[in-house]
Write an enzyme that holds these catalytic residues in place. Structure first.
Site, PDB file in Angstrom:
ATOM      1  N   GLY A 125     -23.895  -5.414   6.645  1.00  0.00           N
ATOM      2  CA  GLY A 125     -23.371  -6.967   7.017  1.00  0.00           C
ATOM      3  C   GLY A 125     -23.940  -7.796   5.880  1.00  0.00           C
ATOM      4  O   GLY A 125     -24.633  -7.412   4.833  1.00  0.00           O
ATOM      5  N   GLN A 132     -25.849 -15.272   1.498  1.00  0.00           N
ATOM      6  CA  GLN A 132     -26.405 -14.358   0.565  1.00  0.00           C
ATOM      7  C   GLN A 132     -25.355 -14.428  -0.953  1.00  0.00           C
ATOM      8  O   GLN A 132     -25.987 -13.883  -1.746  1.00  0.00           O
ATOM      9  CB  GLN A 132     -26.549 -13.033   1.079  1.00  0.00           C
ATOM     10  CG  GLN A 132     -27.458 -12.829   2.244  1.00  0.00           C
ATOM     11  CD  GLN A 132     -27.459 -11.570   2.879  1.00  0.00           C
ATOM     12  OE1 GLN A 132     -26.553 -11.242   3.883  1.00  0.00           O
ATOM     13  NE2 GLN A 132     -28.093 -10.587   2.420  1.00  0.00           N
ATOM     14  N   CYS A 171     -32.305  -5.157   3.652  1.00  0.00           N
ATOM     15  CA  CYS A 171     -31.173  -6.325   3.530  1.00  0.00           C
ATOM     16  C   CYS A 171     -30.735  -6.206   2.102  1.00  0.00           C
ATOM     17  O   CYS A 171     -31.464  -6.067   1.206  1.00  0.00           O
ATOM     18  CB  CYS A 171     -31.893  -7.569   3.900  1.00  0.00           C
ATOM     19  SG  CYS A 171     -31.008  -9.222   3.388  1.00  0.00           S
ATOM     20  N   LEU A 172     -29.543  -6.766   1.891  1.00  0.00           N
ATOM     21  CA  LEU A 172     -28.993  -6.660   0.394  1.00  0.00           C
ATOM     22  C   LEU A 172     -29.477  -7.679  -0.406  1.00  0.00           C
ATOM     23  O   LEU A 172     -29.796  -7.560  -1.612  1.00  0.00           O
ATOM     24  CB  LEU A 172     -27.410  -6.919   0.343  1.00  0.00           C
ATOM     25  CG  LEU A 172     -26.556  -5.562   0.936  1.00  0.00           C
ATOM     26  CD1 LEU A 172     -25.015  -6.125   0.889  1.00  0.00           C
ATOM     27  CD2 LEU A 172     -26.781  -4.513   0.160  1.00  0.00           C
ATOM     28  N   HIS A 201     -29.321  -9.884  12.669  1.00  0.00           N
ATOM     29  CA  HIS A 201     -29.839  -9.846  11.254  1.00  0.00           C
ATOM     30  C   HIS A 201     -29.197 -11.020  10.499  1.00  0.00           C
ATOM     31  O   HIS A 201     -29.772 -11.966   9.743  1.00  0.00           O
ATOM     32  CB  HIS A 201     -29.781  -8.706  10.690  1.00  0.00           C
ATOM     33  CG  HIS A 201     -30.187  -8.464   9.183  1.00  0.00           C
ATOM     34  ND1 HIS A 201     -31.275  -7.926   8.744  1.00  0.00           N
ATOM     35  CD2 HIS A 201     -29.617  -9.000   8.136  1.00  0.00           C
ATOM     36  CE1 HIS A 201     -31.510  -8.076   7.279  1.00  0.00           C
ATOM     37  NE2 HIS A 201     -30.464  -8.772   7.154  1.00  0.00           N
ATOM     38  N   GLU A 202     -27.894 -10.825  10.686  1.00  0.00           N
ATOM     39  CA  GLU A 202     -26.982 -12.009   9.983  1.00  0.00           C
ATOM     40  C   GLU A 202     -27.059 -13.237  10.557  1.00  0.00           C
ATOM     41  O   GLU A 202     -26.916 -14.467   9.730  1.00  0.00           O
ATOM     42  CB  GLU A 202     -25.386 -11.450   9.935  1.00  0.00           C
ATOM     43  CG  GLU A 202     -25.268  -9.962   9.426  1.00  0.00           C
ATOM     44  CD  GLU A 202     -25.789  -9.808   7.984  1.00  0.00           C
ATOM     45  OE1 GLU A 202     -26.165 -10.798   7.228  1.00  0.00           O
ATOM     46  OE2 GLU A 202     -26.178  -8.625   7.465  1.00  0.00           O
ATOM     47  N   HIS A 240     -29.720 -15.115   9.140  1.00  0.00           N
ATOM     48  CA  HIS A 240     -29.694 -15.404   7.861  1.00  0.00           C
ATOM     49  C   HIS A 240     -29.105 -16.937   7.715  1.00  0.00           C
ATOM     50  O   HIS A 240     -29.506 -17.861   6.975  1.00  0.00           O
ATOM     51  CB  HIS A 240     -28.410 -14.689   7.005  1.00  0.00           C
ATOM     52  CG  HIS A 240     -29.341 -13.467   6.062  1.00  0.00           C
ATOM     53  ND1 HIS A 240     -30.045 -13.580   5.350  1.00  0.00           N
ATOM     54  CD2 HIS A 240     -29.104 -12.190   6.263  1.00  0.00           C
ATOM     55  CE1 HIS A 240     -30.450 -12.631   4.771  1.00  0.00           C
ATOM     56  NE2 HIS A 240     -29.762 -11.691   5.346  1.00  0.00           N
TER      57      HIS A 240
HETATM   58 NI    NI Z   1     -29.646  -9.567   5.222  1.00  0.00          NI
END
Ligand code: NI
Length: 161
Positions: free
Chosen positions: A49, A54, A93-94, A135-136, A139
């Protein structure tokens, strides 16, 4: 399509709240290009995701692919209406390369959003998809998974070369 640079830990933008997308603008080229770039970037880095913040854009846009055969999902202006259950999940997480930890997530969520064509959609998400949605959406509110990790569970896994 183009790869976008991923904002990483320590970048203040990750703490900011993302703005609603005007629903009349969802199909505008600017937003469609952003969505395409987010998908390309997510796949390039093997993420499940990615939120627009991000890649440095404070818009309420999320892409997710949990390889359930139905994705990728594109969620615009998502609202979690209902959550059910609790589960301890391994998460990364990226924006936090090579960091992983355990968090508590619901096992099921009902989320309402606009898709990339501007249709309003209500989706029941379970397990990994529910985890990814939570999670997203975090963000979009300036919350990152390291805020939620269970004490002592955050690990740094050195990348393989
Ligand atoms: Ni993330």
């Amino acid at each position: 399509m183009a790869l976008r640079q991923i904002r990483e830990q320590g970048d203040e933008i990750l703490r900011k709240k993302s703005r609603d997308v005007n629903i009349d603008d969802i199909t505008a080229a600017k937003n469609q290009n952003l969505i395409d770039d987010m998908l390309e970037t997510m796949y390039h880095y093997n993420g499940v995701g990615l939120a627009a913040v991000q890649v440095g854009i404070l818009k309420q846009i999320i892409v997710i692919d949990v390889e359930d055969g139905k994705g990728p999902y594109v969620l615009i202006n998502p609202q979690i209406l209902k959550t059910k259950g609790e589960k301890e999940c391994e998460e990364g997480c990226l924006s936090f390369p090579n960091k992983f930890g355990k968090v508590i997530r619901p096992t099921e969520v009902i989320v309402e959003f606009y898709d990339r064509e501007g249709n309003k959609v209500k989706l029941k998400a379970k397990d990994l998809l529910a985890q990814a949605v939570c999670h997203e959406v975090d963000h979009l509110n300036g919350v990152v998974f390291t805020d939620l990790v269970l004490p002592g569970s955050l690990e740094y896994v050195s990348p393989k070369d």
